[in-house]
Design a protein around this motif. Structure first.
Motif, PDB file in Angstrom:
ATOM      1  N   GLY A 246      85.485  23.461  22.342  1.00  6.71           N
ATOM      2  CA  GLY A 246      85.925  22.073  22.478  1.00  6.71           C
ATOM      3  C   GLY A 246      84.974  21.199  23.258  1.00  6.71           C
ATOM      4  O   GLY A 246      84.856  19.999  22.989  1.00  6.71           O
ATOM      5  N   THR A 247      84.279  21.767  24.248  1.00  8.53           N
ATOM      6  CA  THR A 247      83.394  20.959  25.099  1.00  8.53           C
ATOM      7  C   THR A 247      81.929  21.056  24.701  1.00  8.53           C
ATOM      8  O   THR A 247      81.144  20.176  25.050  1.00  8.53           O
ATOM      9  N   CYS A 248      81.537  22.133  24.006  1.00  7.57           N
ATOM     10  CA  CYS A 248      80.132  22.357  23.635  1.00  7.57           C
ATOM     11  C   CYS A 248      79.231  22.346  24.860  1.00  7.57           C
ATOM     12  O   CYS A 248      78.098  21.869  24.816  1.00  7.57           O
ATOM     13  N   SER A 249      79.723  22.869  25.963  1.00  7.42           N
ATOM     14  CA  SER A 249      78.957  22.885  27.208  1.00  7.42           C
ATOM     15  C   SER A 249      79.202  24.188  27.953  1.00  7.42           C
ATOM     16  O   SER A 249      80.331  24.486  28.336  1.00  7.42           O
ATOM     17  N   SER A 250      78.130  24.948  28.167  1.00  5.69           N
ATOM     18  CA  SER A 250      78.254  26.202  28.900  1.00  5.69           C
ATOM     19  C   SER A 250      78.643  25.960  30.349  1.00  5.69           C
ATOM     20  O   SER A 250      79.448  26.697  30.925  1.00  5.69           O
ATOM     21  N   GLY A 325      69.269  22.765  27.705  1.00  3.71           N
ATOM     22  CA  GLY A 325      70.362  22.218  28.498  1.00  3.71           C
ATOM     23  C   GLY A 325      71.673  22.897  28.184  1.00  3.71           C
ATOM     24  O   GLY A 325      71.870  23.455  27.099  1.00  3.71           O
ATOM     25  N   THR A 326      72.600  22.837  29.131  1.00  2.00           N
ATOM     26  CA  THR A 326      73.902  23.476  28.947  1.00  2.00           C
ATOM     27  C   THR A 326      75.008  22.441  28.800  1.00  2.00           C
ATOM     28  O   THR A 326      76.162  22.708  29.074  1.00  2.00           O
ATOM     29  N   ILE A 327      74.635  21.237  28.371  1.00  2.00           N
ATOM     30  CA  ILE A 327      75.607  20.183  28.127  1.00  2.00           C
ATOM     31  C   ILE A 327      75.597  19.874  26.632  1.00  2.00           C
ATOM     32  O   ILE A 327      74.701  20.308  25.912  1.00  2.00           O
ATOM     33  N   PRO A 328      76.607  19.122  26.100  1.00  5.17           N
ATOM     34  CA  PRO A 328      76.626  18.843  24.671  1.00  5.17           C
ATOM     35  C   PRO A 328      75.305  18.264  24.179  1.00  5.17           C
ATOM     36  O   PRO A 328      74.754  17.336  24.768  1.00  5.17           O
ATOM     37  N   SER A 329      74.770  18.829  23.066  1.00  4.38           N
ATOM     38  CA  SER A 329      73.495  18.425  22.486  1.00  4.38           C
ATOM     39  C   SER A 329      72.338  18.603  23.455  1.00  4.38           C
ATOM     40  O   SER A 329      71.306  17.949  23.332  1.00  4.38           O
ATOM     41  N   GLY A 330      72.502  19.503  24.413  1.00  2.58           N
ATOM     42  CA  GLY A 330      71.448  19.734  25.394  1.00  2.58           C
ATOM     43  C   GLY A 330      70.308  20.572  24.865  1.00  2.58           C
ATOM     44  O   GLY A 330      69.324  20.809  25.564  1.00  2.58           O
ATOM     45  N   GLY A 331      70.421  21.053  23.621  1.00  4.23           N
ATOM     46  CA  GLY A 331      69.391  21.915  23.067  1.00  4.23           C
ATOM     47  C   GLY A 331      68.249  21.164  22.406  1.00  4.23           C
ATOM     48  O   GLY A 331      67.415  21.784  21.743  1.00  4.23           O
ATOM     49  N   PHE A 332      68.170  19.840  22.595  1.00  6.26           N
ATOM     50  CA  PHE A 332      67.124  19.059  21.933  1.00  6.26           C
ATOM     51  C   PHE A 332      65.740  19.573  22.275  1.00  6.26           C
ATOM     52  O   PHE A 332      64.843  19.612  21.421  1.00  6.26           O
ATOM     53  N   ILE A 333      65.553  19.992  23.523  1.00  8.86           N
ATOM     54  CA  ILE A 333      64.243  20.501  23.911  1.00  8.86           C
ATOM     55  C   ILE A 333      63.876  21.739  23.105  1.00  8.86           C
ATOM     56  O   ILE A 333      62.698  22.015  22.837  1.00  8.86           O
ATOM     57  N   PHE A 362      80.071  26.758  17.960  1.00  7.91           N
ATOM     58  CA  PHE A 362      79.985  28.214  17.824  1.00  7.91           C
ATOM     59  C   PHE A 362      78.888  28.785  18.717  1.00  7.91           C
ATOM     60  O   PHE A 362      79.036  29.867  19.281  1.00  7.91           O
ATOM     61  N   CYS A 363      77.799  28.042  18.846  1.00 10.47           N
ATOM     62  CA  CYS A 363      76.708  28.460  19.724  1.00 10.47           C
ATOM     63  C   CYS A 363      77.181  28.562  21.169  1.00 10.47           C
ATOM     64  O   CYS A 363      76.949  29.566  21.856  1.00 10.47           O
ATOM     65  N   THR A 364      77.890  27.530  21.640  1.00 10.56           N
ATOM     66  CA  THR A 364      78.391  27.521  23.015  1.00 10.56           C
ATOM     67  C   THR A 364      79.445  28.606  23.221  1.00 10.56           C
ATOM     68  O   THR A 364      79.491  29.250  24.276  1.00 10.56           O
TER      69      THR A 364
END
Length: 405
Positions: A246-250, A325-333, A362-364
């Motif tokens: 639900g949050t997409c944040s680790s 990053g461990t926040i929503p859409s934090g994987g841009f890097i 699903f990734c999170t």
């Protein structure tokens, strides 16, 4: 209740589409409350756990085992993801016209910025989780070495741990509504893109993630705690699992994941360290999705995915599991790192960003649930095979003492 929120949010997002974005403020209020709690929860729990240890020998053992597990599980994830895309073509002959859109940015692999910050105030941010954890570990070690002189500070840390745990419990009353709104916005905004060029590889990844989660988590829990460990893992993992989706944040899931670890009878001295640290550097979901993104791009550009490319893909995936990053859409890097490491044009970045966004839930989920599972493995290696029974006994005696008081 959280699972119901996720399902209701998905239905609303599918039905209303982009109009569901009107619910974004409700989702943001819940996420902001959680994000504000992350830094103090991690700081006080890690510092308190280490400060109350008798010496640093146990801490050293926990950290060394954790490092070995992170590297080992990351390599296993890479191998399984590579095996999957070898069996199933991620593109099925697909060709993509990337157009002329460019993204002018660079990936950074600076060890200095990954591990440290230049000012104390910068530690007080969810974007500096690894430097914060390192600083807190040093503080906990210092307090542990001070002996009885540090007792007033240790007592203060223990009280603050309890206070913030109760704050988390209060905020979580908003979780079903907040997560429902967040998921509605997520599905509403990207739902139409599911039929885009990345649909096939995204579906492959989602299926892989679900199977990986069930199989590896069960194996970790069983090896760490036997049949009893397997049973209690699947009894209490649903809260962090649904919160992650639900949050997409680790990082947002650190508080609820620690609550689940406590209910699983994992020793506090272990989960207070492994869960926050794992939320920052142990991300098997990221590792797997990076492998599949690389394989997807190699197939699209009709480039041979040989031994050298596979070795580089494993390195990029392992690094991404630590630095993204461990926040929503934090994987841009991570997307930028793929493009720069393999020499793909910057036009590919928006495409794999879409894949990352669609599969983010699903990734999170895989990132978060893996931390609890490896905590059981570390508990066995540190505390012995009977750690569950001994932890249950300690909790029972603690409850008896509380009743007497």
């Amino acid at each position: 209740m959280l699972l119901s929120g996720v399902l209701m949010g998905a239905v609303v997002g599918i039905y209303f589409g982009p109009q569901a974005k009107v619910l974004q403020p409700v989702a943001d209020i819940f996420l902001n409350l959680i994000f504000c709690l992350i830094v103090p929860v991690v700081f006080f729990s890690v510092a308190s756990s280490i400060a109350n240890m008798d010496g640093v020998g146990k801490l050293k053992k926990i950290l060394l085992i954790f490092l070995a597990v992170v590297i080992g599980s990351g390599l296993v994830t890479c191998m399984l993801a590579l095996g999957t895309i070898k069996l199933i073509n991620p593109t099925d002959g697909l060709s993509i016209d990337f157009g002329t859109t460019a993204v002018n940015t660079q990936a950074s692999l600076s060890i200095v910025t990954m591990l440290t910050v230049s000012d104390f105030s910068l530690l007080l941010s969810k974007n500096s989780m690894l430097p914060l954890i390192i600083f807190t570990i040093l503080l906990g070690i210092s307090l542990s070495l001070m002996g009885e002189k540090a007792n007033p500070v240790k007592n203060y840390l223990n009280v603050m741990v309890e206070a913030f745990s109760r704050m988390v419990a209060i905020v979580m009353y908003l979780a079903p509504l907040g997560i429902a709104c967040y998921f509605a916005v997520l599905i509403g905004v990207i739902g139409s893109q599911v039929i885009s060029s990345v649909a096939r590889v995204t579906i492959i990844y989602i299926i892989f993630t679900l199977l990986f989660f069930v199989i590896t988590s069960s194996l970790y829990a069983w090896w760490g705690g036997g049949n009893k460990g397997l049973k209690i893992y699947w009894k209490y993992i649903w809260l962090p699992m649904t919160a992650a989706m639900g949050t997409c944040s680790s990082t947002a899931c650190i508080p609820v994941n620690m609550q689940a670890a406590h209910k699983m009878n994992i020793p506090k001295s272990i989960y207070d360290i492994v869960i926050p640290l794992g939320g920052s550097v142990h991300k098997n979901g990221v590792v797997a999705v990076q492998i599949m993104k690389v394989a997807f791009l190699f197939a699209v550009f009709n480039r041979p995915f040989g031994i050298d490319a596979i070795g580089m893909a494993i390195l990029v995936a392992m690094i991404s599991g630590i630095i993204v990053g461990t926040i929503p859409s934090g994987g841009f890097i991570g997307e930028v790192l793929i493009a720069t490491a393999f020499g793909f044009p910057p036009e590919v970045i928006p495409v794999i960003v879409i894949m990352g966004t669609i599969s983010d839930s699903f990734c999170t989920m895989l990132n978060v649930t893996s931390d609890t599972a490896i905590s059981m493995v570390i508990a066995r290696m540190v505390e012995g095979e009977d750690w569950i029974d001994r932890t249950e006994s300690d909790i029972s005696f603690q409850k008896i003492d509380e009743v007497r008081v």
